[in-house]
Design a protein around this motif. Structure first.
Motif, short mmCIF file in Angstrom:
data_model
loop_
_atom_site.label_atom_id
_atom_site.label_comp_id
_atom_site.label_asym_id
_atom_site.label_seq_id
_atom_site.Cartn_x
_atom_site.Cartn_y
_atom_site.Cartn_z
N SER A 112 0.86 -1.13 -0.12
CA SER A 112 -0.08 -0.26 -0.08
C SER A 112 0.71 1.09 -0.09
O SER A 112 0.67 2.41 -0.67
CB SER A 112 -0.86 0.01 1.26
OG SER A 112 -1.21 1.32 1.76
N ALA A 113 1.91 1.16 0.73
CA ALA A 113 2.96 2.26 0.66
C ALA A 113 3.53 2.50 -0.86
O ALA A 113 3.80 3.52 -1.19
CB ALA A 113 3.98 2.16 1.69
N LEU A 114 3.68 1.35 -1.26
CA LEU A 114 4.52 1.59 -2.73
C LEU A 114 3.66 2.16 -3.87
O LEU A 114 3.94 2.51 -4.77
CB LEU A 114 4.83 0.23 -3.17
CG LEU A 114 6.02 -0.41 -2.62
CD1 LEU A 114 6.29 -1.96 -3.02
CD2 LEU A 114 7.19 0.25 -2.49
N LEU A 115 2.26 1.96 -3.58
CA LEU A 115 1.17 2.21 -4.50
C LEU A 115 1.33 3.93 -4.85
O LEU A 115 1.62 4.60 -4.39
CB LEU A 115 -0.38 1.93 -3.85
CG LEU A 115 -1.38 1.78 -4.68
CD1 LEU A 115 -1.19 0.33 -5.63
CD2 LEU A 115 -2.58 1.67 -3.91
N GLU A 149 3.63 5.05 -6.70
CA GLU A 149 5.13 5.51 -6.89
C GLU A 149 5.44 6.71 -6.09
O GLU A 149 5.65 7.74 -6.80
CB GLU A 149 5.51 5.84 -8.57
CG GLU A 149 5.08 4.45 -9.14
CD GLU A 149 5.01 4.79 -10.85
OE1 GLU A 149 5.74 5.74 -11.08
OE2 GLU A 149 4.23 4.06 -11.38
#
Lengths: 311, 312
Positions: B143-146, B148
């Motif tokens: 979810s944090a990576l979503l 970019e």
């Protein structure tokens, strides 16, 4: 589209064309939040359970029991002393504006309260508020999205209630060989508007208490005790002590109950036939007071959400 | 684009009597992996919460990506996992990410690539509540990576992961930094920070004790000497390395000298008639430095240490 600043581009480009996060404006952020909240609320079994319970309660108490009583000539606790002709008249399509809001001040209100409390309160325990508030939309935009999603559900529930009332009354009318007389559009609109106000106010109350307590269980418990017990007890005390009456006359339950009562849901001579339906206030003041509560609940909840630390 | 991504100035958070974070001034630079190191309860999570705008500082200020913490300009470009993943238990992992994708206004295909990056694509349709601790943690990172984000704030990202999962997570973080994303991670695992972080901030008891590169913190290498008689060896060592550069240990001497000095030291010792039992170079681990710095505050076994502040 390529000439604008990031802020404008964020508003005007189709959401997420690039797969990269963009900085949303307040309105775009709120629209995105509303879409997100609707996605998760409509996939939540608890929401469907609450909505189904209300629709079933409404159908049963407004139509099924009364029709069975009429058809069998017996009397139930709700129909005691009511002449069978007037009983049938209440089940006809023309009576929808009068009976439409009858169940909303107490039973519908309690269910809408639970819905609102679950929608906001559970996010604190699950830690989802923390996740949501780090996605991009500002705090107010994100919370506005939740409010919009809850409002959408409340509107859907009121519409479904109307659809069920229409279907049930038409069915009963044709079963009893009665000609179908439609209510005037104005009266129907007034009634649906009142239904939206009453349901909306209770849902907003749930939203607020959910935010205040940060716990769905506590919020639901408090809400039910308030709407089902405390207000009624206070009204009982108010009958004995005149000072208390001034307070009980302006409680949320009194306002929404009087709004339903003013539309004709209080059909009994003593005015207190349906639980929660009252004739304390006139229609106009009751509608205003209900709307004022709705706005106040929403504003206080929004201020809290904006200012408070989210653990 | 400025070179600094996060700057804080005397950031402080007080909960009643308890000072959770006190005067923390730190800087995270663009493209680096910044390790926020400290025992449990040291104030790491509270500091990160303030950077994300979840918690208001009592005093002090912070700038994240050129904006105040919590402003959309900062939040929208930051991906965060704070103190355990918070998701809707009744939704599947995939649907949870879809909800977050809606909030971020990124398309659903971003969800798929995020799930694949944390190796959850196959279990993506299972309900979040059925996930193991490690899977929940990986979904939080996904979810944090979503979307970019430019900055990733990861609070104890390897919590609950098995050794294989930890290694994968470290590789992922190094990859992300390689792509130009800035990563700020907190950890109580010194080896983890030593392995993947460019710079570290050491925090204990709410105070930032040091901020530096890992190499600088560890300092130069030392030479360990065991020889008899000790007092004679000490005198020789002090002559070679200087009076202040020699420490007497339980079983020998520690000299602040590089490995290159070993032959000369050996000749000097032999010349003075000292019997040499061992000379070897030794590098201080981050752990040694950490215990030196935090003193009794951290105690042995940083990971299991009791919250420092709460004991006061």
């Amino acid at each position: 589209m390529s000439t604008t600043t990031t802020e404008v581009a964020a508003v005007t480009t189709a959401p997420g064309r690039t797969g990269r996060r963009t900085v949303p404006g307040p309105l775009a952020g709120m629209a995105a939040s509303a879409r997100a909240e609707l996605l998760r609320l409509r996939a939540w079994p608890a929401v469907w359970v609450m909505v189904s319970v209300w629709l079933l309660l409404n159908l049963t108490f407004t139509y099924v029991f009364n029709y069975v009583a009429y058809a069998t000539g017996s009397t139930s606790f709700a129909t005691e002393g009511v002449a069978s002709d007037s009983l049938l008249a209440e089940l006809m399509p023309s009576a929808i504006p009068q009976i439409f809001t009858g169940g909303m001040p107490m039973f519908g209100g309690a269910i809408m309260f639970i819905l609102g409390a679950l929608a906001t309160g559970s996010g604190f325990g699950w830690g989802t508020w923390k996740t949501v508030l780090t996605q991009g939309p500002g705090r107010l935009a994100a919370f506005g999205g939740t409010l919009a999603a809850v409002a959408t559900i409340v509107t859907g529930v009121v519409a479904a209630t109307l659809a069920i009332d229409v279907a049930a009354s038409v069915l009963i009318a044709s079963a009893e060989g009665q000609s179908i007389v439609w209510p005037s559009l104005g009266a129907l609109a007034e009634s649906v508007g009142a239904g939206l106000l009453i349901s909306g106010m209770w849902a907003a109350g749930g939203v607020l208490v959910g935010v205040l307590t940060r716990s769905p269980a506590l919020a639901v418990g408090l809400g039910l005790v308030w709407s089902l017990v405390v207000e009624n007890l206070l009204r009982g005390v108010g009958n004995l002590l005149s000072g208390v009456e001034y307070v009980t006359n302006v409680l949320p339950g009194t306002a929404s109950g009087s709004l339903a009562g003013a539309l004709g849901a209080a059909n009994e001579p003593d005015g207190d036939g349906t639980p929660g339906v009252l004739t304390v206030l006139d229609g106009g003041p009751a509608a205003l007071l209900t709307a004022a509560y709705l706005v106040a609940f929403v504003v206080v909840a929004a201020v809290l959400m904006r200012r408070r630390d989210v653990a | 684009m400025t070179n600094t991504i996060v700057v804080t100035d005397r950031l402080t958070k007080r909960y009643g009597e308890r000072l959770a974070v006190s005067d923390v001034s730190l800087t995270v630079r663009s493209g680096e992996v910044y390790g926020f190191l400290g025992p449990n309860g040291a104030g790491k999570t509270t500091t990160l919460r303030m950077l994300l705008g979840l918690v208001r500082p009592t005093s002090g200020s912070a700038t994240v990506l050129g904006h105040g913490p919590g402003e959309p300009g900062a939040v929208a470009r930051t991906g965060a996992l704070i103190e355990g993943p918070g998701f809707y238990p009744y939704l599947s992992g995939r649907d949870n990410l879809r909800v977050m994708a809606r909030y971020q206004r990124v398309p659903d295909r971003a969800v798929e690539s995020a799930l694949q990056r944390v190796d959850l694509a196959e279990r993506g349709d299972d309900a979040f509540k059925s996930y193991s601790l490690g899977m929940k943690q990986r979904l939080g990172v996904a979810s944090a990576l979503l979307g970019e984000p430019d900055l990733l704030v990861l609070d104890e990202p390897t919590n609950g992961l098995d050794p294989g999962g930890m290694a994968d997570m470290r590789r992922l973080i190094v990859d992300l930094a390689g792509q130009g994303q800035t990563v700020m991670l907190s950890s109580h695992l010194l080896s983890e920070v030593q392995e993947i972080c460019d710079r570290v901030g050491v925090i204990a008891g709410g105070r930032l004790l040091a901020e530096s590169t890992v190499a600088d913190l560890r300092g130069g290498s030392t030479l360990l000497v065991r020889a008899d008689p000790v007092d004679q060896a000490l005198a020789v060592a002090m002559r070679v390395a200087g009076d202040d550069a020699v420490q007497l240990l339980d079983d020998g001497l520690s000299l602040e000298l590089g490995e290159d000095w070993a032959p000369e030291l050996a000749r000097a010792l032999v010349g003075a008639g000292v019997d040499i039992r061992e000379i070897r170079p030794s590098e201080r681990s981050l752990e040694d430095v950490f215990f030196e710095m935090t003193g009794d505050a951290a105690g042995p076994g940083v990971g299991a240490a009791a919250p420092v502040e709460e004991e006061r």
